[in-house]
Design an enzyme around this catalytic site. Structure first.
Site, PDB file in Angstrom:
ATOM      1  N   HIS A 103       1.051  -1.208   0.024  1.00 20.44           N
ATOM      2  CA  HIS A 103      -0.003   0.041  -0.144  1.00 20.44           C
ATOM      3  C   HIS A 103       0.892   1.149   0.050  1.00 20.44           C
ATOM      4  O   HIS A 103       1.768   1.371   0.778  1.00 20.44           O
ATOM      5  CB  HIS A 103      -0.786  -0.006   1.223  1.00 20.44           C
ATOM      6  CG  HIS A 103      -0.151  -0.199   2.391  1.00 20.44           C
ATOM      7  ND1 HIS A 103      -0.004  -1.416   3.092  1.00 20.44           N
ATOM      8  CD2 HIS A 103       0.223   0.636   3.605  1.00 20.44           C
ATOM      9  CE1 HIS A 103       0.733  -1.387   4.205  1.00 20.44           C
ATOM     10  NE2 HIS A 103       0.724   0.029   4.597  1.00 20.44           N
ATOM     11  N   HIS A 105       0.978   5.186   0.942  1.00 11.15           N
ATOM     12  CA  HIS A 105       0.240   6.150   1.672  1.00 11.15           C
ATOM     13  C   HIS A 105       0.193   7.571   0.903  1.00 11.15           C
ATOM     14  O   HIS A 105       1.363   8.008   0.159  1.00 11.15           O
ATOM     15  CB  HIS A 105       0.983   6.425   3.105  1.00 11.15           C
ATOM     16  CG  HIS A 105       1.072   5.233   4.078  1.00 11.15           C
ATOM     17  ND1 HIS A 105       0.224   5.389   5.019  1.00 11.15           N
ATOM     18  CD2 HIS A 105       1.693   4.246   3.845  1.00 11.15           C
ATOM     19  CE1 HIS A 105       0.432   4.179   5.735  1.00 11.15           C
ATOM     20  NE2 HIS A 105       1.569   3.470   4.774  1.00 11.15           N
TER      21      HIS A 105
HETATM   22  P1  5GP Z   1       1.866   0.441   7.595  1.00 14.23           P
HETATM   23  O1  5GP Z   1       2.783   0.675   8.456  1.00 14.23           O
HETATM   24  O2  5GP Z   1       1.742  -0.951   7.210  1.00 14.23           O
HETATM   25  O3  5GP Z   1       2.514   1.259   6.213  1.00 14.23           O
HETATM   26  O4  5GP Z   1       0.527   1.312   7.410  1.00 14.23           O
HETATM   27  C1  5GP Z   1      -0.669   0.330   7.585  1.00 14.23           C
HETATM   28  C2  5GP Z   1      -1.610   1.435   7.567  1.00 14.23           C
HETATM   29  O5  5GP Z   1      -3.004   0.684   7.400  1.00 14.23           O
HETATM   30  C3  5GP Z   1      -1.960   2.195   8.809  1.00 14.23           C
HETATM   31  O6  5GP Z   1      -1.615   3.711   8.597  1.00 14.23           O
HETATM   32  C4  5GP Z   1      -3.062   1.927   9.515  1.00 14.23           C
HETATM   33  O7  5GP Z   1      -3.801   2.912  10.032  1.00 14.23           O
HETATM   34  C5  5GP Z   1      -3.891   1.313   8.008  1.00 14.23           C
HETATM   35  N1  5GP Z   1      -5.033   0.353   8.779  1.00 14.23           N
HETATM   36  C6  5GP Z   1      -4.784  -0.632   9.198  1.00 14.23           C
HETATM   37  N2  5GP Z   1      -5.749  -1.533   9.348  1.00 14.23           N
HETATM   38  C7  5GP Z   1      -6.859  -0.536   8.787  1.00 14.23           C
HETATM   39  C8  5GP Z   1      -8.153  -0.965   8.457  1.00 14.23           C
HETATM   40  O8  5GP Z   1      -8.718  -2.130   8.775  1.00 14.23           O
HETATM   41  N3  5GP Z   1      -8.918  -0.107   7.553  1.00 14.23           N
HETATM   42  C9  5GP Z   1      -8.120   1.156   7.276  1.00 14.23           C
HETATM   43  N4  5GP Z   1      -8.829   1.840   6.529  1.00 14.23           N
HETATM   44  N5  5GP Z   1      -6.999   1.337   7.450  1.00 14.23           N
HETATM   45  C10 5GP Z   1      -6.110   0.498   8.016  1.00 14.23           C
END
Ligand code: 5GP
Ligand code: ZN
Length: 120
Positions: A103, A105
């Site tokens: 993903h 951001h």
């Molecule tokens: P990472 O640290 O893996 O780059 O970021 C994961 C992101 O996914 C975080 O910003 C977190 O808030 C978001 N996230 C985790 N679980 C969910 C979810 O169930 N729904 C949504 N909309 N965002 C999520």
């Protein structure tokens, strides 16, 4: 479906088993609001097919991903009257990736908003 896909929160969102606030989608990609936004309208852009990280994506997703980010950014700039946006990717656990479904951001930005990117 693999166990990983079955358990993956972002795959659950794609399958409609978990809710999301959808910003944009096409056949291969989905953009939706982050559940814990670090800035207003913090958005995630994912391929609908499960790939753990950027290192695993196939050619088709690789080619389309920048277009999906560009499209989402354009919508967000209009929606929040932003002046620009940051694009970030945590690729792998060591880089801070928590959800193992690739993903990007997107953080909408306004002139003079004072936000700073940090690797503390
Ligand atoms: P990472 O640290 O893996 O780059 O970021 C994961 C992101 O996914 C975080 O910003 C977190 O808030 C978001 N996230 C985790 N679980 C969910 C979810 O169930 N729904 C949504 N909309 N965002 C999520
Ligand atoms: Zn997934």
């Amino acid at each position: 479906m693999t166990n990983e896909e079955n358990d993956c929160v972002f795959c659950k969102i794609v399958r409609g088993e978990m809710p999301c606030h959808k910003i944009w989608e096409d056949e291969n990609f989905l953009a939706f609001a982050d559940a814990n936004p670090v800035v207003e309208d913090h958005t995630l852009v994912i391929p609908k097919k499960h790939f753990s990280s950027l290192s695993d994506i196939n050619e088709e997703i690789c080619c389309g991903y920048i277009g999906a980010i560009k499209e989402t950014g354009k919508i967000l700039v209009k929606k929040c009257n932003a002046d620009g946006f940051n694009v970030a990717l945590n690729n792998g656990e060591a880089a801070g990736q928590v959800v193992n479904h690739v993903h990007f951001h997107i953080h909408p930005r306004k002139k003079g908003d004072g936000l700073k990117l940090s690797f503390k």
